[in-house]
Structures are given as structure tokens and as C-alpha cells.
Design a protein around this motif. Structure first.
Motif, PDB file in Angstrom:
ATOM      1  N   ASP A 177       6.325   0.487  -9.957  1.00 54.16           N
ATOM      2  CA  ASP A 177       6.352  -0.885  -9.463  1.00 54.16           C
ATOM      3  C   ASP A 177       5.476  -1.794 -10.306  1.00 54.16           C
ATOM      4  O   ASP A 177       4.528  -1.349 -10.928  1.00 54.16           O
ATOM      5  CB  ASP A 177       5.829  -0.927  -8.020  1.00 54.16           C
ATOM      6  CG  ASP A 177       6.657  -0.062  -7.097  1.00 54.16           C
ATOM      7  OD1 ASP A 177       7.895  -0.150  -7.178  1.00 54.16           O
ATOM      8  OD2 ASP A 177       6.068   0.696  -6.317  1.00 54.16           O
ATOM      9  N   GLU A 228       5.191 -12.470  -2.903  1.00 54.90           N
ATOM     10  CA  GLU A 228       5.786 -11.242  -3.446  1.00 54.90           C
ATOM     11  C   GLU A 228       7.307 -11.312  -3.463  1.00 54.90           C
ATOM     12  O   GLU A 228       7.955 -10.664  -4.275  1.00 54.90           O
ATOM     13  CB  GLU A 228       5.353 -10.031  -2.616  1.00 54.90           C
ATOM     14  CG  GLU A 228       3.903  -9.656  -2.794  1.00 54.90           C
ATOM     15  CD  GLU A 228       3.454  -8.535  -1.868  1.00 54.90           C
ATOM     16  OE1 GLU A 228       2.409  -7.950  -2.143  1.00 54.90           O
ATOM     17  OE2 GLU A 228       4.151  -8.256  -0.857  1.00 54.90           O
ATOM     18  N   GLN A 240      11.634  -7.847  -3.042  1.00 50.82           N
ATOM     19  CA  GLN A 240      10.238  -7.929  -3.447  1.00 50.82           C
ATOM     20  C   GLN A 240      10.130  -7.886  -4.961  1.00 50.82           C
ATOM     21  O   GLN A 240      10.673  -7.011  -5.611  1.00 50.82           O
ATOM     22  CB  GLN A 240       9.460  -6.771  -2.817  1.00 50.82           C
ATOM     23  CG  GLN A 240       7.975  -6.972  -2.870  1.00 50.82           C
ATOM     24  CD  GLN A 240       7.227  -5.926  -2.059  1.00 50.82           C
ATOM     25  OE1 GLN A 240       7.755  -4.874  -1.752  1.00 50.82           O
ATOM     26  NE2 GLN A 240       6.000  -6.227  -1.724  1.00 50.82           N
ATOM     27  N   LEU A 278       2.624  -4.175 -10.270  1.00 52.88           N
ATOM     28  CA  LEU A 278       1.528  -4.348  -9.335  1.00 52.88           C
ATOM     29  C   LEU A 278       0.681  -5.554  -9.702  1.00 52.88           C
ATOM     30  O   LEU A 278       0.463  -5.840 -10.875  1.00 52.88           O
ATOM     31  CB  LEU A 278       0.627  -3.109  -9.329  1.00 52.88           C
ATOM     32  CG  LEU A 278       1.258  -1.814  -8.832  1.00 52.88           C
ATOM     33  CD1 LEU A 278       0.271  -0.662  -8.970  1.00 52.88           C
ATOM     34  CD2 LEU A 278       1.702  -1.951  -7.387  1.00 52.88           C
ATOM     35  N   GLN A 284       4.200  -5.907  -5.972  1.00 53.55           N
ATOM     36  CA  GLN A 284       3.370  -5.447  -4.862  1.00 53.55           C
ATOM     37  C   GLN A 284       1.927  -5.822  -5.156  1.00 53.55           C
ATOM     38  O   GLN A 284       1.500  -5.821  -6.307  1.00 53.55           O
ATOM     39  CB  GLN A 284       3.466  -3.932  -4.713  1.00 53.55           C
ATOM     40  CG  GLN A 284       4.793  -3.467  -4.177  1.00 53.55           C
ATOM     41  CD  GLN A 284       4.795  -1.963  -3.945  1.00 53.55           C
ATOM     42  OE1 GLN A 284       3.785  -1.288  -4.068  1.00 53.55           O
ATOM     43  NE2 GLN A 284       5.963  -1.443  -3.611  1.00 53.55           N
ATOM     44  N   ARG A 314      -2.151  -5.105  -4.535  1.00 49.63           N
ATOM     45  CA  ARG A 314      -3.217  -4.174  -4.142  1.00 49.63           C
ATOM     46  C   ARG A 314      -4.517  -4.964  -4.139  1.00 49.63           C
ATOM     47  O   ARG A 314      -4.691  -5.884  -4.930  1.00 49.63           O
ATOM     48  CB  ARG A 314      -3.342  -3.019  -5.138  1.00 49.63           C
ATOM     49  CG  ARG A 314      -2.096  -2.168  -5.259  1.00 49.63           C
ATOM     50  CD  ARG A 314      -1.949  -1.235  -4.066  1.00 49.63           C
ATOM     51  NE  ARG A 314      -0.775  -0.417  -4.169  1.00 49.63           N
ATOM     52  CZ  ARG A 314       0.425  -0.743  -3.704  1.00 49.63           C
ATOM     53  NH1 ARG A 314       0.611  -1.912  -3.134  1.00 49.63           N
ATOM     54  NH2 ARG A 314       1.449   0.065  -3.812  1.00 49.63           N
ATOM     55  N   ASP A 325       2.612 -12.088   1.099  1.00 47.63           N
ATOM     56  CA  ASP A 325       3.922 -11.470   1.312  1.00 47.63           C
ATOM     57  C   ASP A 325       5.042 -12.403   0.847  1.00 47.63           C
ATOM     58  O   ASP A 325       5.990 -11.985   0.183  1.00 47.63           O
ATOM     59  CB  ASP A 325       4.092 -11.110   2.791  1.00 47.63           C
ATOM     60  CG  ASP A 325       5.362 -10.327   3.038  1.00 47.63           C
ATOM     61  OD1 ASP A 325       5.538  -9.259   2.415  1.00 47.63           O
ATOM     62  OD2 ASP A 325       6.194 -10.787   3.840  1.00 47.63           O
TER      63      ASP A 325
END
Length: 113
Positions: A75, A35, A2, A77, A5, A7, A32
Motif C-alpha cells: 500500500d 484518503e 482508498q 502509506l 493509508q 499511519r 479518512d
């Protein structure tokens, strides 16, 4: 592996909740995939630090605008600001401006915490 991520901010959540369940599943599947692959067909830079998640489902061009937050050491984001169904070739200027405003508000709020 990945690469980032995602949000979802309030307006993005609201938009997704109003989609047909199959359209929403396809959107989440593409996010997904983006990512993990960073495929520009799925996740592409527009301008002014605004990016778009791109999904086509049942002839609809579903767009979710987003921005990166790399300020934390954890991470990487990506925050989805809001979504819309694209009806013309170019992303409407007002949608980009809306994403820019949401991004600015996000970083202002983050500084105050």
C-alpha cells in the motif's frame, strides 16, 4: 476507493490523544475523507516532501504534518509525524523542520531493519 493509508508515528499519536474527543473525531473523519478523495483542502503539500492534514474544529486550526512512504510494493502509506494548533497564517518553519527530521529518522531506521 482508498488512495492511501495513514499511519501515526509516536508524536502524532500523543498529540491526538491530548485533543478534545470531538476534535479528534473530526480530525480522523477528515483524514479518512482525504484518503478517499485526495482533496487539497484536507491534505496539502507544504514543501520538502512534507504534507499537512488540515482540520478546523471549534475555531481551532488543527494541523498534522506527514510524509509519503512509497518504498514498499504494497500500500501507499502516509505517516503523520506530529500535530499542532496553527495560530498564524503560515505553517511555522520549525514545525516543518521537525517533520523533516522525523521523516529522515524514519527512513534511516527503515534502512537498518
Amino acid at each position: 476507493m482508498q488512495k492511501f493509508q495513514t499511519r501515526f508515528l509516536e508524536e502524532a499519536d500523543k498529540f491526538i490523544s491530548e485533543l478534545d474527543s470531538k476534535a479528534a473525531r473530526k480530525l480522523f473523519y477528515n483524514i479518512d475523507l482525504a484518503e478517499h478523495t485526495n482533496d487539497p483542502k484536507l491534505f496539502k503539500k507544504l514543501q520538502n516532501d512534507i504534507w499537512e492534514f488540515r482540520t478546523i474544529f471549534a475555531g481551532l486550526q488543527i494541523r498534522l504534518l506527514a510524509f509519503w512512504d512509497k518504498t514498499d510494493d504494497t500500500d501507499t502509506l502516509v505517516f503523520a509525524t506530529h500535530g499542532f494548533i496553527k495560530k498564524v497564517d503560515k505553517v511555522p518553519k520549525n514545525e516543518i523542520e521537525r517533520a523533516v527530521r522525523i521523516r529522515e529518522q524514519y527512513f534511516e531506521n527503515k534502512l537498518m531493519q
